[in-house]
Enzyme design. Sequence first.
Site, mmCIF file in Angstrom:
data_model
loop_
_atom_site.group_PDB
_atom_site.id
_atom_site.type_symbol
_atom_site.label_atom_id
_atom_site.label_comp_id
_atom_site.label_asym_id
_atom_site.label_seq_id
_atom_site.Cartn_x
_atom_site.Cartn_y
_atom_site.Cartn_z
ATOM 1 N N GLY A 128 -23.858 20.105 -23.745
ATOM 2 C CA GLY A 128 -22.918 19.814 -22.673
ATOM 3 C C GLY A 128 -22.543 18.348 -22.718
ATOM 4 N N ILE A 149 -18.683 23.395 -24.201
ATOM 5 C CA ILE A 149 -18.054 24.708 -24.099
ATOM 6 C C ILE A 149 -16.580 24.632 -23.717
ATOM 7 C CG2 ILE A 149 -18.601 25.113 -21.660
ATOM 8 C CD1 ILE A 149 -19.337 27.992 -22.433
ATOM 9 N N ASN A 164 -21.387 27.540 -26.949
ATOM 10 C CA ASN A 164 -22.153 27.901 -25.767
ATOM 11 C C ASN A 164 -23.625 27.822 -26.154
ATOM 12 O OD1 ASN A 164 -23.428 29.079 -23.588
ATOM 13 N ND2 ASN A 164 -21.946 30.734 -23.367
ATOM 14 N N ALA A 165 -24.261 26.704 -25.824
ATOM 15 C CA ALA A 165 -25.645 26.484 -26.236
ATOM 16 C C ALA A 165 -26.600 27.477 -25.590
ATOM 17 C CB ALA A 165 -26.070 25.061 -25.890
ATOM 18 N N LEU A 187 -27.767 15.946 -19.975
ATOM 19 C CA LEU A 187 -27.398 14.855 -19.089
ATOM 20 C C LEU A 187 -26.404 15.329 -18.027
ATOM 21 C CD1 LEU A 187 -26.965 11.964 -21.696
ATOM 22 C CD2 LEU A 187 -29.048 13.016 -20.801
ATOM 23 N N ASP A 191 -24.535 21.001 -14.989
ATOM 24 C CA ASP A 191 -24.007 21.685 -13.807
ATOM 25 C C ASP A 191 -25.181 22.125 -12.927
ATOM 26 O OD1 ASP A 191 -22.784 23.349 -11.952
ATOM 27 O OD2 ASP A 191 -21.430 24.251 -13.423
ATOM 28 N N THR A 202 -22.793 7.953 -20.071
ATOM 29 C CA THR A 202 -21.915 9.087 -19.785
ATOM 30 C C THR A 202 -20.943 8.782 -18.658
ATOM 31 O OG1 THR A 202 -23.397 10.084 -18.160
ATOM 32 C CG2 THR A 202 -23.760 10.666 -20.467
ATOM 33 N N GLU A 211 -20.334 10.751 -16.207
ATOM 34 C CA GLU A 211 -20.975 11.153 -14.962
ATOM 35 C C GLU A 211 -21.928 10.068 -14.460
ATOM 36 O OE1 GLU A 211 -20.866 12.849 -17.701
ATOM 37 O OE2 GLU A 211 -19.883 14.774 -17.314
#
Length: 271
Positions: free
Chosen positions: A75, A99, A144-145, A164, A167, A245, A247
């Site tokens: 992600g 993804i 999609n891990a 990191l 969601d 990141t 975020e």
Amino acid sequence: MAKRKRASQQEKTDSAQPPQTGLLPQKKHYRQRAHANPFSDHSLDYPSSPQTIDWSTHYPLFAGTGKRPEFADVGCGFGGLLIALAPLFPDTLMLGMEIRVQVSQYVQDRIAALRVTASTPDDSTGNSTTSSAYYQNVSIVRANAMKFLPNYFTKHSLSSLFFLFPDPHFKSRKHKARIISPTLLAEYAYVLRPGGIIYTITDVKDLHEWMKIHLTGFALFEPVDEATLRSEGKGPIVDAVYTSTEEGRKVERNGGDKWLACFRRIEVPRQ
């Protein structure tokens, strides 16, 4: 009227394409929802096994070396961690997994642009610039891990695995979609070599506790504190986890907290 209609259609087409005025891509041209449902069919192409992957297409500079990715950012978002770590570990191959279509395309374009920059001659000396010379060791796959991680990595091939600001999936009925979950820990232990580290960070305390509980409760992982990691020379990685990141920077701007939890893959004694 027909000409105006064709012109309008052409303007829409042109506006959907990133402008070519600058070398590095701009995020505003890669709009995407913040999250994707990992249980949906995203029409993904994925390898049947790690042995079928031609890594030379991802890392041309390392073709013929036999090297495979050792760092995996699950992600990876807009690729901030990959870009931060690439020059610090120039001989370590790193793979981002994302993804979302537009976000993964942005990272791919960003890496391609940085590689061009790395080979651009310096105007004053005629030599290639060195500030971006290490981005040959990073790449990304749209994947999609939660479903296909073992399709990309062989047993014990990774030394670092990053989750990191994943969601949080706040609703209880959505907890099964959390990237750290009981059904996935065995896969993480499979791809991570003994001594390897899982790095997790979030700004959601509940999710932090959830990840800690499940990773601590799994027999093949043991908690490792930040001070120990820094004493082992992993300080630059920890710093990047905190700050690299999008975020993480957003949390800083908003004055929020970041919760770090790291775990070491332990060696299983032979009987």
